[in-house]
Design a protein around this motif. Structure first.
Motif, mmCIF file in Angstrom:
data_model
loop_
_atom_site.group_PDB
_atom_site.id
_atom_site.type_symbol
_atom_site.label_atom_id
_atom_site.label_comp_id
_atom_site.label_asym_id
_atom_site.label_seq_id
_atom_site.Cartn_x
_atom_site.Cartn_y
_atom_site.Cartn_z
ATOM 1 N N UNK A 39 68.446 -53.813 21.347
ATOM 2 C CA UNK A 39 68.945 -52.775 20.446
ATOM 3 C C UNK A 39 67.812 -51.863 19.994
ATOM 4 N N UNK A 40 66.635 -52.458 19.782
ATOM 5 C CA UNK A 40 65.464 -51.658 19.420
ATOM 6 C C UNK A 40 65.054 -50.746 20.565
ATOM 7 N N UNK A 41 65.131 -51.256 21.793
ATOM 8 C CA UNK A 41 64.844 -50.424 22.960
ATOM 9 C C UNK A 41 65.831 -49.262 23.045
ATOM 10 N N UNK A 42 67.082 -49.566 22.795
ATOM 11 C CA UNK A 42 68.109 -48.531 22.854
ATOM 12 C C UNK A 42 67.857 -47.467 21.793
ATOM 13 N N UNK A 43 67.521 -47.899 20.582
ATOM 14 C CA UNK A 43 67.273 -46.958 19.490
ATOM 15 C C UNK A 43 66.041 -46.107 19.757
ATOM 16 N N UNK A 44 65.062 -46.680 20.465
ATOM 17 C CA UNK A 44 63.834 -45.955 20.782
ATOM 18 C C UNK A 44 63.942 -45.147 22.071
#
Length: 247
Positions: free
Chosen positions: A74-79
């Protein structure tokens, strides 16, 4: 059964058909099948969604097998550290590749988002697009004696709700089968003439660094048979390898 495209100890990616919901929703209480439950049953463990695909969109849908891996992804997606690639069939001829930077206001549901801020400023939204093929059909759908369509490669660099559908509509090349942002005349033509009612948009591939090993990973979905049948009618190649984002 749902088609598994990739699986390891941490991730599972499936090919979601058009029309299948990702998970249960009180807005669609009559539905009994969902991609999340079907994937869980197929792999034998609980799965956590990394992202969503609209119900009418088909293609690569990624889950994790743990909450911790879901957090990392999810952090990868947000970034914006996950490359997302789509194919779409749109109205009209698109002759050149480009990048659309056009902010979008948040689309709110009348019931689910009734408490949300309706005056929120538009959010940044960027989409790269590239035409792959064109066809002209001898049918008058609108005011012209023929109808033209383009196959597009789309890459959303941001992740706004209905971004690709709204951006293509903004370019005056709406995606065929889009009942919200599209052209009803062309949607009806495809339903009546080709006997297929769907949004002609597929999440073709996802690319990212594996959340545990760090190794680059690319997951790609094949085109469904309804795409290939349509392409044969258009005189386009029906070989899956001709539509791979990455060979």
């Amino acid at each position: 059964m749902i088609e598994i495209l990739y699986q390891d100890d941490h991730l599972v990616a499936v090919h979601k058909p058009s029309g299948l919901l990702v998970h249960r929703s009180w807005l669609d209480r009559h539905e009994t099948q969902f991609a999340m439950q079907m994937t869980r049953d197929a792999v034998g463990c609980h799965v956590f969604p990394v992202h969503r695909l609209d119900r009418p969109t088909s293609g690569v849908l990624l889950f994790t097998k743990s909450a911790e891996t879901a957090r990392i992804m999810s952090e990868k997606m947000a970034a914006h550290d996950i490359d997302k690639h789509y194919l779409a069939l749109v109205r009209g001829y698109v002759h050149e590749a480009g990048e659309l930077d056009y902010a979008l206001k948040v689309e709110l549901d009348d019931i689910a988002d009734k408490m949300a801020d309706k005056d929120k400023a538009p959010q940044e939204a960027v989409t790269r697009y590239r035409p792959l093929a064109q066809v002209e059909l001898p049918f008058a759908v609108g005011r012209y004696p023929t109808s033209r369509y383009s196959l597009m490669a789309l890459e959303p660099l941001t992740g706004r709700k209905h971004q690709l559908r709204r951006h293509m509509a903004h370019l005056r090349h709406p995606i065929v089968g889009d009942t919200t942002h599209g052209d009803g005349r062309h949607n009806k033509f495809y339903r009546d003439h080709f006997g297929v009612q769907r949004l002609w948009l597929i999440a073709k591939g996802l690319g990212f660094a594996h959340p545990v090993s760090g190794e680059p990973l690319w997951i790609e979905a094949p085109l469904e048979q309804e795409w290939l049948t349509l392409f044969e009618t258009f005189g386009w190649s029906t070989a899956q390898q001709d539509y791979l984002i990455r060979s």
